[in-house]
Design a protein around this motif. Sequence first.
Motif, PDB file in Angstrom:
ATOM      1  N   ASN A   1       3.295  -9.001  -6.940  1.00  0.00           N
ATOM      2  CA  ASN A   1       2.191  -8.415  -6.176  1.00  0.00           C
ATOM      3  C   ASN A   1       0.921  -8.453  -7.024  1.00  0.00           C
ATOM      4  O   ASN A   1       0.481  -7.422  -7.552  1.00  0.00           O
ATOM      5  N   PRO A   2       0.326  -9.627  -7.209  1.00  0.00           N
ATOM      6  CA  PRO A   2      -0.853  -9.728  -8.070  1.00  0.00           C
ATOM      7  C   PRO A   2      -2.010  -8.908  -7.514  1.00  0.00           C
ATOM      8  O   PRO A   2      -2.198  -8.827  -6.284  1.00  0.00           O
TER       9      PRO A   2
ATOM     10  N   ALA B   1      -0.460  -3.206  -7.040  1.00  0.00           N
ATOM     11  CA  ALA B   1       0.741  -2.382  -7.096  1.00  0.00           C
ATOM     12  C   ALA B   1       0.399  -1.075  -7.788  1.00  0.00           C
ATOM     13  O   ALA B   1      -0.349  -1.055  -8.779  1.00  0.00           O
ATOM     14  N   ASN B   2       0.933   0.012  -7.272  1.00  0.00           N
ATOM     15  CA  ASN B   2       0.569   1.335  -7.769  1.00  0.00           C
ATOM     16  C   ASN B   2       1.375   1.706  -9.007  1.00  0.00           C
ATOM     17  O   ASN B   2       2.528   1.301  -9.166  1.00  0.00           O
ATOM     18  N   LYS B   3       0.761   2.476  -9.888  1.00  0.00           N
ATOM     19  CA  LYS B   3       1.442   3.067 -11.037  1.00  0.00           C
ATOM     20  C   LYS B   3       0.608   4.238 -11.515  1.00  0.00           C
ATOM     21  O   LYS B   3      -0.602   4.331 -11.239  1.00  0.00           O
TER      22      LYS B   3
ATOM     23  N   GLY C   1       3.605   2.686  -2.621  1.00  0.00           N
ATOM     24  CA  GLY C   1       3.695   1.739  -3.728  1.00  0.00           C
ATOM     25  C   GLY C   1       2.484   0.876  -3.913  1.00  0.00           C
ATOM     26  O   GLY C   1       2.502  -0.030  -4.753  1.00  0.00           O
ATOM     27  N   TRP C   2       1.404   1.154  -3.181  1.00  0.00           N
ATOM     28  CA  TRP C   2       0.222   0.285  -3.249  1.00  0.00           C
ATOM     29  C   TRP C   2      -1.028   1.099  -3.526  1.00  0.00           C
ATOM     30  O   TRP C   2      -1.185   2.221  -3.045  1.00  0.00           O
ATOM     31  N   PHE C   3      -1.921   0.513  -4.324  1.00  0.00           N
ATOM     32  CA  PHE C   3      -3.168   1.148  -4.744  1.00  0.00           C
ATOM     33  C   PHE C   3      -4.313   0.409  -4.057  1.00  0.00           C
ATOM     34  O   PHE C   3      -4.482  -0.796  -4.250  1.00  0.00           O
TER      35      PHE C   3
END
Length: 442
Positions: free
Chosen positions: A19-20, A41-43, A71-73
């Motif tokens: 997921n670039p 991608a979320n973190k 899971g996504w930003f």
Amino acid sequence: MSSSQDMDDEYEKLIRRMNPPRVVIDNETCKNATVIQVDSANKHGILLEVVQILTDLNLVITKAYISSDGGWFMDVFNVTDQDGNKVTNEEVLDYIQKLLGPDSASITRSVGVLPSSDYTSIELLGRDRPGLLSEVSAVLAHLKCSVVNAEVWTHNTRAAAVMHITDQESGRAIVDPERLARVEELLRNVLRGSNRSREAKTVVAHNATHTERRLHQMMFADRDYERVDDDESEERERPNVSVVNWYDKDYSMVTIRCKDRPKLLFDTICTLTDMQYVVFHGSVDAEGTEAYQEYYVRHVDGSPVKSDAERQRVIQCLEAAIERRVSEGLKLELCTADRVGLLSDVTRIFRENGLTVSRAEVTTRAGNAVNTFYVRDASGYPVDAKTIESIRDAIGQTILKVKGTHKELKQASQESQSSSFLFGGLFKSRSFCNFSLIRSYS
């Protein structure tokens, strides 16, 4: 521990390959700002990393829309340059793409993190008092150490600094363990002084760090958010911070209203991140003189704020984060060729004239010292015009410039009286390229 960290890094790289991140920069949609959209991608901590990169590029974030639930930003930032114009410099735009886009090796890169091979980084933390940095500079000069970069903050009677030093003769980093231990010991004694109520700390940092984030972490760990009981502290206007729970969604809503200033968003997001809170949704509006920030957060354990004590702690920590960078007094900007003993010389000039420094930034670029600091009278009285003239005589009438009339000087200084003692006689140069009167939030 190292094996676990390596596995986490490999997993993060895998997620990034699958997921670039996607960065879209738009100069057409908004008439007065460049719109930057970041999807990734979320973190935990990714919001701070993106804000940190934009801030380190000296961009002003006027609006922001934050969404990282799941899971996504997906965030959108309206930014301008320091003059309030759209960002049109192709090199800057390409650099943003490089740092945030799919070609970056890691989103954690930042222009504010410098390699440490050419200098030794030391961290100082202790109780503020008149002339403290004057003593620190004298010790460093005695130990034949040159200060090439430094950032100094004072807040709520506490003082913190991150300083980059080199060997005076070689101009390189100091690596001898015995010499470093000696530097730590003597500086710790200076910071400790006669006050033993709270531990003074001096640490040689071996890893490259983001200076401003590190200062926030140091002062947070030192509990500078705990209020000191004094009348003038109570009278000072505080940011309006509130925390309420939204029980239907298991969020805590954090709202902040305060006077806008540069790097405000970085300071608040930095504090929430270091307190282990995750921002799931949010909006920021800083187009006028007042900034409004609204965040929907949970702790990393998935829970909203659980108690009144926790709520008060969040409020106090955010207030402190906003106030640390607030600097009242006379702003001095100085530029001159760097030389051995510059720091000690200017320290002496300021101490002899009874001035103290509340915040300072010292940099060395291509052999030139480029510094900014904010001064007030060490006794808490307004800075007198005669004091300024005395400093001009010592430094040079033709190179010291005062912007504003002496009447304005006294009026503005009257507003900036404080009971806290601030770093006295700080940084370097015999020539000042700009001297301005402000109440600064830069």
